[in-house]
Design an enzyme around this catalytic site. Structure first.
Site, PDB file in Angstrom:
ATOM      1  N   GLY A  45      35.017  35.814  36.032  1.00  0.00           N
ATOM      2  CA  GLY A  45      34.697  35.913  37.457  1.00  0.00           C
ATOM      3  C   GLY A  45      33.441  35.153  37.837  1.00  0.00           C
ATOM      4  N   SER A  95      30.554  34.737  35.287  1.00  0.00           N
ATOM      5  CA  SER A  95      30.925  33.850  34.172  1.00  0.00           C
ATOM      6  C   SER A  95      30.827  32.387  34.600  1.00  0.00           C
ATOM      7  CB  SER A  95      32.360  34.132  33.721  1.00  0.00           C
ATOM      8  OG  SER A  95      32.538  35.510  33.586  1.00  0.00           O
ATOM      9  N   ASP A 120      39.077  41.288  41.554  1.00  0.00           N
ATOM     10  CA  ASP A 120      38.438  41.359  42.882  1.00  0.00           C
ATOM     11  C   ASP A 120      38.893  40.261  43.850  1.00  0.00           C
ATOM     12  OD1 ASP A 120      37.048  43.401  41.703  1.00  0.00           O
ATOM     13  OD2 ASP A 120      35.220  42.253  41.391  1.00  0.00           O
ATOM     14  N   LEU A 144      41.667  52.446  36.038  1.00  0.00           N
ATOM     15  CA  LEU A 144      43.101  52.244  35.764  1.00  0.00           C
ATOM     16  C   LEU A 144      43.632  51.064  36.568  1.00  0.00           C
ATOM     17  CD1 LEU A 144      45.215  53.451  38.097  1.00  0.00           C
ATOM     18  CD2 LEU A 144      44.482  55.611  37.150  1.00  0.00           C
TER      19      LEU A 144
END
Ligand code: F6P
Length: 325
Positions: free
Chosen positions: A104, A107, A130, A256
């Site tokens: 993301g 990174s 996201d 989850l």
């Protein structure tokens, strides 16, 4: 400089489809005559020398798994010049001429600094549930997370309708709000509370009461997790204290949403982006993120990905409201 060996790393938070991307990068690189060095545990592994050569069989039977077989880990050390120096020395030791970073915004930011400092060709592949990276219509993992949210809300709806309750369902997604807004549309919710739109307590209550006074005996509101306003708990407490006659419940979906088998869509974009990352290196491109724009592969300079924000389409909120009356 001719690239003979490419490194691959997954960094930051895991996202479903990362394994599909690892597979595509590895196989495309080998198909094009390159060696592949897999870095374990994110940038930390680059600093620690946690690096293994990958052959085609190392990525067999992984396309269907969530998470990342390379594991991931935050690295404080990679934020320091000393840490990045060690990472560069390990790359030299391993004969790695280029680096593919799957992850993301954090990174990509790390890749940009590293690439500038050591003049290393780096290519980013956007992977985060996201969907908040500029320059790509979608990121790897977003579609899977969206489907998970939809399935969870479908289940919650059984109780909401049977018991005529008001549910506040909290979803993650950073401060972008894509999962909350599109999840609400996909699951037929009444409202989505997202960080970029200021929903006042009064607006929310009048909206819910309006629905309940007309035809509805139950409602579901998706709330994007948000440390500043207290998330689903805040809104549930508000409704409970003002309207004790309404049966209010909270469900926090949590991590989850980040796991599970990637959807076909995520596997396909991960495979396309993985292959495109090697194509880009072959063409001499560097310090770009692979993106998808109108179903076409695009190359977005790191500087743009980092500087610009991906804006959420607020018309979607109107659609949600208009079709949930
Ligand atoms: O970036 C993915 C994400 O799941 C966000 O949606 C969430 O805010 C964050 O990571 C949670 O991070 P952690 O796993 O460290 O709790």
């Amino acid at each position: 400089m001719e690239i003979k060996c490419v490194g691959i790393v997954t960094s930051g938070n895991d996202a479903p489809g990362m394994n599909s991307a690892i597979r595509a990068v590895t196989r495309s690189a080998i198909y094009n005559g390159l060696k592949v060095k897999a870095v374990y545990r994110g940038y930390k592994g680059l600093i620690d020398g946690d690096i293994v050569e990958f052959k085609t069989q190392n990525v067999s039977n992984i396309i269907q798994f969530g998470g990342t077989i390379l594991k991931s880990s935050p690295s404080k050390d990679f934020k320091s010049e000393e840490g990045r120096k060690k990472a560069f020395e390990n790359m030299q030791k391993e004969g790695m001429d280029a680096l593919i970073v799957i992850g993301g915004d954090g990174s990509i930011t790390g890749a940009r600094i590293f690439a500038q400092e050591y003049d290393i060709p780096c290519i980013g592949i956007p992977a985060t549930i996201d969907n908040n990276l500029f320059g790509t219509d979608t990121t790897i993992g977003y579609d899977t997370a969206l489907n998970t949210i939809m399935e969870c809300v479908d289940k919650i709806r059984d109780t909401a309708t049977s018991h005529e309750r008001l549910f506040f369902v909290e979803v993650i997604g950073d401060d972008a709000g894509f999962l909350a807004l599109n999840g609400a549309i996909a699951a037929g919710c009444e409202e989505a509370i997202i960080p970029s739109v200021k929903t006042t307590d009064d607006q929310l209550t009048s909206f819910i009461l309006n629905g309940l006074s007309k035809s509805k005996s139950s409602s579901i509101v998706l709330v994007a997790a948000n440390e500043t306003d207290g998330g689903a708990l805040h809104y549930a407490e508000l409704m409970k204290s003002k309207y004790p006659e309404i049966d209010v419940r909270i469900s926090i979906l949590g991590h989850l949403q980040r796991g599970g088998a990637p959807t076909a869509h995520d596997r396909i974009i991960a495979s396309r982006m993985g292959a495109a990352s090697i194509e880009a290196l072959k063409k001499g491109l560097r310090n770009i993120m692979i993106g998808i724009d109108n179903d076409e592969i695009v190359h977005v300079p790191f500087s743009k990905v980092i500087r610009e924000n991906r804006i959420i389409d607020h018309d979607l909120l109107d659609i949600l409201h208009n079709i949930s009356i």
